[in-house]
Motif scaffolding. Structure first.
Motif, PDB file in Angstrom:
ATOM      1  N   LYS A  71     115.805 -81.478  12.531  1.00  0.00           N
ATOM      2  CA  LYS A  71     114.764 -81.289  13.541  1.00  0.00           C
ATOM      3  C   LYS A  71     114.068 -79.946  13.387  1.00  0.00           C
ATOM      4  CE  LYS A  71     113.787 -81.659  18.495  1.00  0.00           C
ATOM      5  NZ  LYS A  71     114.356 -81.809  19.860  1.00  0.00           N
ATOM      6  N   LEU A  72     114.802 -78.909  13.006  1.00  0.00           N
ATOM      7  CA  LEU A  72     114.174 -77.597  12.799  1.00  0.00           C
ATOM      8  C   LEU A  72     113.312 -77.600  11.551  1.00  0.00           C
ATOM      9  CD1 LEU A  72     113.656 -74.668  13.448  1.00  0.00           C
ATOM     10  CD2 LEU A  72     115.854 -74.072  12.405  1.00  0.00           C
ATOM     11  N   ARG A  73     113.774 -78.227  10.494  1.00  0.00           N
ATOM     12  CA  ARG A  73     112.947 -78.307   9.277  1.00  0.00           C
ATOM     13  C   ARG A  73     111.649 -79.058   9.562  1.00  0.00           C
ATOM     14  NH1 ARG A  73     116.614 -80.494   4.477  1.00  0.00           N
ATOM     15  NH2 ARG A  73     115.078 -79.464   3.132  1.00  0.00           N
ATOM     16  N   GLU A  74     111.737 -80.115  10.376  1.00  0.00           N
ATOM     17  CA  GLU A  74     110.526 -80.849  10.770  1.00  0.00           C
ATOM     18  C   GLU A  74     109.594 -79.952  11.595  1.00  0.00           C
ATOM     19  OE1 GLU A  74     109.292 -83.734  10.127  1.00  0.00           O
ATOM     20  OE2 GLU A  74     110.922 -84.979   9.315  1.00  0.00           O
ATOM     21  N   ALA A  75     110.173 -79.184  12.523  1.00  0.00           N
ATOM     22  CA  ALA A  75     109.374 -78.312  13.380  1.00  0.00           C
ATOM     23  C   ALA A  75     108.678 -77.223  12.569  1.00  0.00           C
ATOM     24  CB  ALA A  75     110.250 -77.686  14.462  1.00  0.00           C
ATOM     25  N   ILE A  76     109.373 -76.667  11.579  1.00  0.00           N
ATOM     26  CA  ILE A  76     108.776 -75.642  10.723  1.00  0.00           C
ATOM     27  C   ILE A  76     107.647 -76.241   9.884  1.00  0.00           C
ATOM     28  CG2 ILE A  76     109.199 -74.116   8.762  1.00  0.00           C
ATOM     29  CD1 ILE A  76     112.062 -73.727   9.911  1.00  0.00           C
ATOM     30  N   ALA A  77     107.899 -77.432   9.315  1.00  0.00           N
ATOM     31  CA  ALA A  77     106.867 -78.094   8.515  1.00  0.00           C
ATOM     32  C   ALA A  77     105.632 -78.372   9.358  1.00  0.00           C
ATOM     33  CB  ALA A  77     107.412 -79.383   7.911  1.00  0.00           C
ATOM     34  N   ASN A  78     105.835 -78.809  10.590  1.00  0.00           N
ATOM     35  CA  ASN A  78     104.711 -79.078  11.488  1.00  0.00           C
ATOM     36  C   ASN A  78     103.954 -77.793  11.813  1.00  0.00           C
ATOM     37  OD1 ASN A  78     103.201 -80.855  13.427  1.00  0.00           O
ATOM     38  ND2 ASN A  78     104.071 -79.404  14.891  1.00  0.00           N
ATOM     39  N   LYS A  79     104.695 -76.697  12.049  1.00  0.00           N
ATOM     40  CA  LYS A  79     104.059 -75.405  12.324  1.00  0.00           C
ATOM     41  C   LYS A  79     103.220 -74.954  11.134  1.00  0.00           C
ATOM     42  CE  LYS A  79     104.078 -70.716  11.954  1.00  0.00           C
ATOM     43  NZ  LYS A  79     103.769 -69.964  10.737  1.00  0.00           N
ATOM     44  N   LEU A  80     103.775 -75.083   9.930  1.00  0.00           N
ATOM     45  CA  LEU A  80     103.054 -74.651   8.737  1.00  0.00           C
ATOM     46  C   LEU A  80     101.784 -75.479   8.518  1.00  0.00           C
ATOM     47  CD1 LEU A  80     106.099 -74.081   6.350  1.00  0.00           C
ATOM     48  CD2 LEU A  80     104.580 -72.323   7.279  1.00  0.00           C
ATOM     49  N   LYS A  81     101.840 -76.756   8.889  1.00  0.00           N
ATOM     50  CA  LYS A  81     100.663 -77.616   8.726  1.00  0.00           C
ATOM     51  C   LYS A  81      99.594 -77.302   9.767  1.00  0.00           C
ATOM     52  CE  LYS A  81     101.172 -81.875   7.478  1.00  0.00           C
ATOM     53  NZ  LYS A  81     101.470 -83.342   7.417  1.00  0.00           N
ATOM     54  N   THR A 267     126.292 -69.100   1.668  1.00  0.00           N
ATOM     55  CA  THR A 267     126.485 -69.033   3.124  1.00  0.00           C
ATOM     56  C   THR A 267     126.620 -70.397   3.781  1.00  0.00           C
ATOM     57  OG1 THR A 267     124.111 -69.098   3.578  1.00  0.00           O
ATOM     58  CG2 THR A 267     125.108 -66.928   3.217  1.00  0.00           C
ATOM     59  N   SER A 268     126.190 -71.451   3.096  1.00  0.00           N
ATOM     60  CA  SER A 268     126.077 -72.777   3.700  1.00  0.00           C
ATOM     61  C   SER A 268     125.060 -72.719   4.846  1.00  0.00           C
ATOM     62  CB  SER A 268     127.438 -73.303   4.143  1.00  0.00           C
ATOM     63  OG  SER A 268     127.365 -74.680   4.418  1.00  0.00           O
ATOM     64  N   ASN A 269     125.283 -73.507   5.909  1.00  0.00           N
ATOM     65  CA  ASN A 269     124.241 -73.625   6.933  1.00  0.00           C
ATOM     66  C   ASN A 269     124.134 -72.375   7.813  1.00  0.00           C
ATOM     67  OD1 ASN A 269     126.848 -74.828   8.156  1.00  0.00           O
ATOM     68  ND2 ASN A 269     125.591 -74.424   9.967  1.00  0.00           N
ATOM     69  N   VAL A 270     122.937 -72.172   8.351  1.00  0.00           N
ATOM     70  CA  VAL A 270     122.706 -71.137   9.359  1.00  0.00           C
ATOM     71  C   VAL A 270     123.395 -71.561  10.654  1.00  0.00           C
ATOM     72  CG1 VAL A 270     120.884 -70.003  10.715  1.00  0.00           C
ATOM     73  CG2 VAL A 270     120.525 -70.505   8.287  1.00  0.00           C
ATOM     74  N   CYS A 271     123.803 -70.595  11.477  1.00  0.00           N
ATOM     75  CA  CYS A 271     124.464 -70.866  12.756  1.00  0.00           C
ATOM     76  C   CYS A 271     123.812 -72.059  13.461  1.00  0.00           C
ATOM     77  CB  CYS A 271     124.388 -69.619  13.634  1.00  0.00           C
ATOM     78  SG  CYS A 271     125.036 -69.834  15.292  1.00  0.00           S
ATOM     79  N   THR A 272     124.590 -73.091  13.703  1.00  0.00           N
ATOM     80  CA  THR A 272     124.048 -74.368  14.170  1.00  0.00           C
ATOM     81  C   THR A 272     123.325 -74.264  15.506  1.00  0.00           C
ATOM     82  OG1 THR A 272     125.789 -75.554  12.994  1.00  0.00           O
ATOM     83  CG2 THR A 272     124.626 -76.759  14.714  1.00  0.00           C
ATOM     84  N   PHE A 273     123.984 -73.719  16.531  1.00  0.00           N
ATOM     85  CA  PHE A 273     123.347 -73.705  17.853  1.00  0.00           C
ATOM     86  C   PHE A 273     122.153 -72.761  17.912  1.00  0.00           C
ATOM     87  CE2 PHE A 273     127.044 -70.855  18.098  1.00  0.00           C
ATOM     88  CZ  PHE A 273     126.470 -69.670  18.542  1.00  0.00           C
ATOM     89  N   ALA A 274     122.149 -71.724  17.068  1.00  0.00           N
ATOM     90  CA  ALA A 274     121.002 -70.808  17.030  1.00  0.00           C
ATOM     91  C   ALA A 274     119.737 -71.525  16.568  1.00  0.00           C
ATOM     92  CB  ALA A 274     121.299 -69.624  16.116  1.00  0.00           C
ATOM     93  N   GLN A 275     119.907 -72.526  15.704  1.00  0.00           N
ATOM     94  CA  GLN A 275     118.742 -73.247  15.198  1.00  0.00           C
ATOM     95  C   GLN A 275     118.007 -73.989  16.319  1.00  0.00           C
ATOM     96  OE1 GLN A 275     119.109 -75.214  11.246  1.00  0.00           O
ATOM     97  NE2 GLN A 275     121.249 -74.513  11.306  1.00  0.00           N
ATOM     98  N   TYR A 276     118.714 -74.359  17.362  1.00  0.00           N
ATOM     99  CA  TYR A 276     118.051 -75.030  18.482  1.00  0.00           C
ATOM    100  C   TYR A 276     117.210 -74.049  19.296  1.00  0.00           C
ATOM    101  CZ  TYR A 276     120.508 -79.210  17.218  1.00  0.00           C
ATOM    102  OH  TYR A 276     120.944 -80.325  16.511  1.00  0.00           O
ATOM    103  N   GLY A 277     117.591 -72.773  19.273  1.00  0.00           N
ATOM    104  CA  GLY A 277     116.725 -71.750  19.853  1.00  0.00           C
ATOM    105  C   GLY A 277     115.438 -71.629  19.059  1.00  0.00           C
ATOM    106  N   ALA A 278     115.530 -71.732  17.733  1.00  0.00           N
ATOM    107  CA  ALA A 278     114.341 -71.658  16.880  1.00  0.00           C
ATOM    108  C   ALA A 278     113.409 -72.841  17.126  1.00  0.00           C
ATOM    109  CB  ALA A 278     114.755 -71.603  15.414  1.00  0.00           C
ATOM    110  N   ILE A 279     113.986 -74.007  17.342  1.00  0.00           N
ATOM    111  CA  ILE A 279     113.154 -75.186  17.653  1.00  0.00           C
ATOM    112  C   ILE A 279     112.366 -74.936  18.933  1.00  0.00           C
ATOM    113  CG2 ILE A 279     113.211 -77.625  18.314  1.00  0.00           C
ATOM    114  CD1 ILE A 279     115.779 -77.840  16.532  1.00  0.00           C
ATOM    115  N   ALA A 280     113.041 -74.399  19.948  1.00  0.00           N
ATOM    116  CA  ALA A 280     112.356 -74.088  21.213  1.00  0.00           C
ATOM    117  C   ALA A 280     111.264 -73.044  21.002  1.00  0.00           C
ATOM    118  CB  ALA A 280     113.370 -73.593  22.243  1.00  0.00           C
ATOM    119  N   ALA A 281     111.520 -72.069  20.150  1.00  0.00           N
ATOM    120  CA  ALA A 281     110.516 -71.042  19.880  1.00  0.00           C
ATOM    121  C   ALA A 281     109.235 -71.663  19.322  1.00  0.00           C
ATOM    122  CB  ALA A 281     111.069 -70.007  18.909  1.00  0.00           C
ATOM    123  N   LEU A 282     109.381 -72.611  18.420  1.00  0.00           N
ATOM    124  CA  LEU A 282     108.212 -73.220  17.783  1.00  0.00           C
ATOM    125  C   LEU A 282     107.502 -74.225  18.679  1.00  0.00           C
ATOM    126  CD1 LEU A 282     109.548 -73.839  14.157  1.00  0.00           C
ATOM    127  CD2 LEU A 282     107.961 -72.054  14.893  1.00  0.00           C
TER     128      LEU A 282
END
Length: 388
Positions: A71-81, A267-282
């Motif tokens: 969901k965050l990768r989708e949100a970033i792609a949408n922001k970039l577009k 590092t593997s994945n970024v902190c999981t719950f923090a990514q939901y904060g990023a989704i809200a930011a976008l």
């Protein structure tokens, strides 16, 4: 014990050393005015924190995909577009542990020993160190106030050799705060396409602009430059999320897959719950970003006016970010000597320009309160007047 040779090739961070010294002085009860921090002084907006807290409550505390939550990768792609004119899909995005991590992953994925990377100076101090760690060679192109500390197309073209693989573009810039105009970006894009090299555009300060300055993502200028462009960005500066360690890299699928593989083994994945904060930011209102930008604009004006009123200092007015980069050459001091003396004698912490390959300059951050700016400028003026 014998360490790897690569360690000796990397220079310790001067900015961290100055900041640590200022913090130690504060811990001793000394009143220090610090202009060294490269982070907003505002708290992370409440709705972003609430989204992360909600994710915690919902149990989003497990391992996730190494490349980031879908969901965050989708949100970033949408922001970039929608915001940058870059037609990326979610698969073209890698979520990283901060913007710095996105650049490091890129260097490791892309640069072989002997490959050249062109870096305009003044530059953010970690660029050449990352190139060194990847085994590459940094080609530093020096700029000055006459071009607004921006590389010209002629300089870029001259620096390109058969070994050139990558050009690093940073606009708005750390440390200068300067922003490339659309015309300047177009001219650089043409050189890049003609030479068939890659460019990584570090856009971490894209939301912090002043006086009508316009941010242009270089990859939006056409299919040929888009195919040669990578985007490094993150949430630290625009959303005051420095400690969250959330960034991203976007670009051609082959490179993103390679960088994802590297991240999967580091590092593997970024902190999981923090990514939901990023989704809200976008996906939420951007009013919080504008409120911070307006505060920065007021502080920029005050610090800029105060600096240019000090005999012996001269400073261009920045178009973005939250830094000023005055020339101190008339004081007769080089930047490290200037900064150490200023901190010791008047308890003002600033960053020496030598860290950015500009020894006649210092960097001041106005990501602090107005009272500190006024007091610090009083002390700085007293110091400079004592030296001239």
């Amino acid at each position: 014990m014998k360490l790897a040779a690569r360690v000796s090739q990397v220079t310790p961070s001067i900015t961290l050393a100055i900041a640590a010294k200022a913090k130690a002085m504060k811990a001793e009860g000394i009143d220090v005015c610090s202009f060294s921090a490269g982070e907003p002084d505002f708290d992370t907006p409440a709705h972003i924190k609430a989204a992360a807290a909600k994710a915690l409550d919902e149990g989003k505390t497990k391992y996730g995909p190494a490349a980031g939550e879908p969901k965050l990768r989708e949100a970033i792609a949408n922001k970039l577009k929608t915001s940058n004119g870059l037609d990326y899909k979610a698969e073209n995005v890698l979520v990283t542990n901060g913007g710095k991590h996105s650049l490091y992953n890129l260097m490791v994925a892309l640069i072989d020993p002997g490959d050249e990377v062109i870096i305009p100076a003044p530059y953010w101090l970690s660029y050449p160190e990352m190139v060194t760690l990847a085994g590459g060679k940094s080609v530093i192109v020096h700029t000055d106030a006459s071009t607004g500390y921006k590389i010209t197309p002629e300089q870029l073209k001259k620096a390109i050799t058969p070994k050139t693989k990558l050009f690093i573009l940073n606009s708005p810039s750390n440390p200068t705060g300067m922003v490339y105009t659309p015309e300047e970006i177009k001219a650089l894009a043409q050189v890049i396409v003609d030479a068939d090299i890659l460019v990584v555009s570090d856009e971490i300060y894209e939301k912090i602009l002043y006086d009508g300055a316009e941010h242009i993502s270089i990859g939006s200028l056409g299919a040929e430059i888009f195919a040669r462009t990578l985007i490094s960005n993150g949430f630290a500066k625009g959303y005051s999320m420095t400690g969250w360690r959330l960034g991203y890299l976007a670009g051609p699928l082959e490179i993103i897959k390679a960088a994802s593989t590297i991240q999967g083994h580091s590092t593997s994945n970024v902190c999981t719950f923090a990514q939901y904060g990023a989704i809200a930011a976008l996906e939420s209102s951007q009013d919080c970003v504008e409120e911070m930008r307006q505060a920065f604009a007021k502080r920029r004006q005050v610090m800029f006016d105060r600096l240019n009123a000090i005999p012996g200092l001269s400073c261009l007015k920045p178009d973005g970010a939250f830094y000023l980069f005055p020339d101190i050459s008339k004081t007769g001091l080089k930047s490290l000597e200037f900064c150490n003396a200023l901190l010791e004698a008047h308890q003002v912490a600033v960053i020496p320009g030598v860290a950015f390959s500009a020894d006649n300059n210092i960097r001041l951050s106005y990501a602090t309160d107005m009272a500190t700016i006024e007091k610090g400028m009083d002390r700085l003026e007293k110091f400079v007047r004592s030296r001239i």
